[in-house]
Design a protein around this motif. Structure first.
Motif, PDB file in Angstrom:
ATOM      1  N   ASP A  82      39.185  40.362 -90.277  1.00  0.00           N
ATOM      2  CA  ASP A  82      38.443  39.599 -89.282  1.00  0.00           C
ATOM      3  C   ASP A  82      37.104  39.153 -89.864  1.00  0.00           C
ATOM      4  O   ASP A  82      36.764  39.481 -90.984  1.00  0.00           O
ATOM      5  CB  ASP A  82      38.200  40.478 -88.051  1.00  0.00           C
ATOM      6  N   ARG A  83      36.343  38.433 -89.039  1.00  0.00           N
ATOM      7  CA  ARG A  83      34.985  38.048 -89.408  1.00  0.00           C
ATOM      8  C   ARG A  83      34.035  39.125 -88.891  1.00  0.00           C
ATOM      9  O   ARG A  83      34.125  39.554 -87.759  1.00  0.00           O
ATOM     10  CB  ARG A  83      34.624  36.699 -88.813  1.00  0.00           C
ATOM     11  N   VAL A  84      33.140  39.550 -89.760  1.00  0.00           N
ATOM     12  CA  VAL A  84      32.129  40.537 -89.400  1.00  0.00           C
ATOM     13  C   VAL A  84      30.801  40.017 -89.936  1.00  0.00           C
ATOM     14  O   VAL A  84      30.642  39.825 -91.142  1.00  0.00           O
ATOM     15  CB  VAL A  84      32.447  41.925 -90.006  1.00  0.00           C
ATOM     16  N   ARG A  87      30.975  36.779 -92.179  1.00  0.00           N
ATOM     17  CA  ARG A  87      31.821  36.771 -93.376  1.00  0.00           C
ATOM     18  C   ARG A  87      33.149  37.438 -93.069  1.00  0.00           C
ATOM     19  O   ARG A  87      33.234  38.326 -92.227  1.00  0.00           O
ATOM     20  CB  ARG A  87      31.131  37.435 -94.555  1.00  0.00           C
ATOM     21  N   GLY A  88      34.172  36.979 -93.767  1.00  0.00           N
ATOM     22  CA  GLY A  88      35.486  37.581 -93.616  1.00  0.00           C
ATOM     23  C   GLY A  88      35.547  38.919 -94.323  1.00  0.00           C
ATOM     24  O   GLY A  88      35.028  39.072 -95.431  1.00  0.00           O
ATOM     25  N   VAL A  89      36.195  39.885 -93.671  1.00  0.00           N
ATOM     26  CA  VAL A  89      36.313  41.233 -94.223  1.00  0.00           C
ATOM     27  C   VAL A  89      37.751  41.706 -94.068  1.00  0.00           C
ATOM     28  O   VAL A  89      38.369  41.510 -93.016  1.00  0.00           O
ATOM     29  CB  VAL A  89      35.386  42.222 -93.486  1.00  0.00           C
ATOM     30  N   PRO A 104      33.360  38.525 -99.386  1.00  0.00           N
ATOM     31  CA  PRO A 104      33.793  37.708 -98.254  1.00  0.00           C
ATOM     32  C   PRO A 104      35.189  37.136 -98.507  1.00  0.00           C
ATOM     33  O   PRO A 104      35.427  36.456 -99.500  1.00  0.00           O
ATOM     34  CB  PRO A 104      32.750  36.594 -98.216  1.00  0.00           C
ATOM     35  N   VAL A 105      36.087  37.446 -97.618  1.00  0.00           N
ATOM     36  CA  VAL A 105      37.491  37.089 -97.776  1.00  0.00           C
ATOM     37  C   VAL A 105      38.012  36.468 -96.482  1.00  0.00           C
ATOM     38  O   VAL A 105      37.809  37.024 -95.403  1.00  0.00           O
ATOM     39  CB  VAL A 105      38.325  38.345 -98.124  1.00  0.00           C
ATOM     40  N   ARG A 106      38.687  35.325 -96.607  1.00  0.00           N
ATOM     41  CA  ARG A 106      39.409  34.770 -95.460  1.00  0.00           C
ATOM     42  C   ARG A 106      40.746  35.495 -95.424  1.00  0.00           C
ATOM     43  O   ARG A 106      41.591  35.322 -96.309  1.00  0.00           O
ATOM     44  CB  ARG A 106      39.612  33.264 -95.584  1.00  0.00           C
ATOM     45  N   PRO A 107      40.938  36.361 -94.412  1.00  0.00           N
ATOM     46  CA  PRO A 107      42.152  37.189 -94.378  1.00  0.00           C
ATOM     47  C   PRO A 107      43.434  36.372 -94.229  1.00  0.00           C
ATOM     48  O   PRO A 107      43.483  35.399 -93.484  1.00  0.00           O
ATOM     49  CB  PRO A 107      41.960  38.064 -93.142  1.00  0.00           C
ATOM     50  N   VAL A 120      48.854  39.765-101.877  1.00  0.00           N
ATOM     51  CA  VAL A 120      47.739  38.890-101.509  1.00  0.00           C
ATOM     52  C   VAL A 120      47.333  39.213-100.072  1.00  0.00           C
ATOM     53  O   VAL A 120      48.170  39.216 -99.162  1.00  0.00           O
ATOM     54  CB  VAL A 120      48.114  37.402-101.653  1.00  0.00           C
ATOM     55  N   ILE A 121      46.040  39.498 -99.885  1.00  0.00           N
ATOM     56  CA  ILE A 121      45.523  39.841 -98.548  1.00  0.00           C
ATOM     57  C   ILE A 121      44.562  38.786 -98.018  1.00  0.00           C
ATOM     58  O   ILE A 121      44.199  38.805 -96.850  1.00  0.00           O
ATOM     59  CB  ILE A 121      44.838  41.222 -98.552  1.00  0.00           C
ATOM     60  N   GLY A 122      44.145  37.855 -98.886  1.00  0.00           N
ATOM     61  CA  GLY A 122      43.228  36.816 -98.455  1.00  0.00           C
ATOM     62  C   GLY A 122      42.765  35.991 -99.638  1.00  0.00           C
ATOM     63  O   GLY A 122      43.264  36.153-100.758  1.00  0.00           O
ATOM     64  N   VAL A 123      41.804  35.101 -99.361  1.00  0.00           N
ATOM     65  CA  VAL A 123      41.200  34.277-100.412  1.00  0.00           C
ATOM     66  C   VAL A 123      39.682  34.357-100.293  1.00  0.00           C
ATOM     67  O   VAL A 123      39.135  34.540 -99.202  1.00  0.00           O
ATOM     68  CB  VAL A 123      41.676  32.803-100.348  1.00  0.00           C
ATOM     69  N   ILE A 124      39.030  34.224-101.428  1.00  0.00           N
ATOM     70  CA  ILE A 124      37.566  34.279-101.469  1.00  0.00           C
ATOM     71  C   ILE A 124      36.993  33.116-100.684  1.00  0.00           C
ATOM     72  O   ILE A 124      37.398  31.964-100.862  1.00  0.00           O
ATOM     73  CB  ILE A 124      37.055  34.206-102.927  1.00  0.00           C
ATOM     74  N   GLU A 125      36.039  33.422 -99.816  1.00  0.00           N
ATOM     75  CA  GLU A 125      35.321  32.389 -99.070  1.00  0.00           C
ATOM     76  C   GLU A 125      34.176  31.861 -99.927  1.00  0.00           C
ATOM     77  O   GLU A 125      33.641  32.590-100.768  1.00  0.00           O
ATOM     78  CB  GLU A 125      34.706  32.978 -97.793  1.00  0.00           C
TER      79      GLU A 125
END
Length: 174
Positions: A82-84, A87-89, A104-107, A120-125
């Motif tokens: 989620d966003r915290v 930033r994405g976490v 910071p990760v876009r989940p 893969v759990i997300g991408v770098i924001e």
């Protein structure tokens, strides 16, 4: 971290910190991997605070680029995706009370989902609300054992070892 401790049995001169045994004793290297492809450059190392409430760096920063895939360092259950605070976490619970964090990760995963090591759990924001943390785009990778922050590089057998002062032994009558 295969088999024997890198600090050696009975070595009082090396102390990786409380909770490190959970990492060292139960996490053979094949179970853990880098959260970014290849061997990313560590641009800021783990620097724990002297006291839990003081400032410090509770993880490592890895050089990254916006949009780069982030992978689970080990198998586990997604606790946060989620966003915290702007930033994405993503946070993953692993066995033995270990938890890894990525930001910071876009989940690309959801809370409650089981993930495999390397998935893969997300991408770098892009920097966004994270600007100023790193001199360039980075992944902040953290490791927590119960409520203690540890150096996530311990998972790869590369964590920092803190040396304790050499204390003279006292003879009889002292």
């Amino acid at each position: 971290m295969s088999g024997a401790s890198p600090w050696g049995p009975g070595s009082p001169a090396a102390d990786p910190g409380p909770g490190a045994d959970a990492v060292r004793g139960t996490a053979p290297a094949p179970d853990w991997r880098w959260p970014l492809a290849g061997h990313p450059n560590v641009i800021r190392r783990f620097d724990p605070p002297a006291r839990p409430w003081l400032s410090g760096h509770r993880g490592v920063d890895l050089a990254a680029r916006a949009g780069q895939e982030v992978r689970a360092a080990g198998a586990g259950l997604v606790l946060i995706a989620d966003r915290v605070v702007d930033r994405g976490v993503v946070s993953i619970r692993h066995r033995d009370g270990l938890r890894t964090t990525y930001l910071p990760v876009r989940p690309l995963v959801r809370q409650g989902q089981r993930v495999a090591a390397g998935q893969v759990i997300g991408v770098i924001e892009a920097a966004g609300g994270w600007a100023g943390h790193c001199p360039e785009v980075c992944l902040h990778w953290g490791l927590i054992h119960r409520d203690r922050y540890l150096d996530p590089l311990l998972l790869l057998g590369m964590g920092q070892v803190r040396l304790l002062p050499n204390r003279p032994t006292r003879g009889p009558g002292h």
